[in-house]
Scaffold this motif. Structure first.
Motif: not given
Length: 137
Positions: A26-27, A31-36
């Motif tokens: 992201n730019g 950034q971490r996005y959780l699977y849930v």
């Protein structure tokens, strides 16, 4: 055997992997996005739209197959040539050709139907529903 930081021998161990989420660029930041928190992924040519629980839609430059390989198979399933869904967020089936994920209707192609329905604990036999009059008695 590998050498440890102090020069001694260290036992060989499997590669360390933290697998709770997916890092998306992201730019300049990954950034971490959780699977849930990921509801579904929709393909659009060489891009994918990743839909999150909070209503955010991220667009990534990756084909769906590459993204499918990065997501854990325990939670995500291909249901159509253009869709991956998070199985934790499927909240309804309509016949055998559509699932609902967070209010959005997603088509299910014939090649994926059997596998998808085998994943869920489905009770096919239902009795008649009680209406309010019978409920009061």
């Amino acid at each position: 055997m590998e050498k440890n930081a102090r020069g001694g021998s260290a036992p060989e161990r499997p590669a360390r992997r933290i697998n709770r989420g997916l890092f998306i660029l992201n730019g300049e930041c990954r950034q971490r996005y959780l699977y849930v928190d990921i509801l579904l992924v929709e393909a659009s040519r060489s891009y994918c739209h990743v839909y999150l629980k909070d209503g955010t839609r991220l667009t990534v430059t990756s084909p769906l197959l590459a993204l499918e390989r990065k997501l854990p198979w325990q939670f995500f399933a291909r249901v159509h040539q253009s869709y991956l869904v998070n199985l934790l967020h499927v909240d309804a089936f309509f016949s055998t050709s559509v699932v609902r994920v967070d209010g959005k209707l997603i088509p299910v192609s014939k090649p994926y139907r059997k596998e998808l329905t085998e994943v869920f604990n489905i009770l096919e036999d239902t009795s008649k529903r009680l209406d309010k009059k019978e409920d009061k008695e």
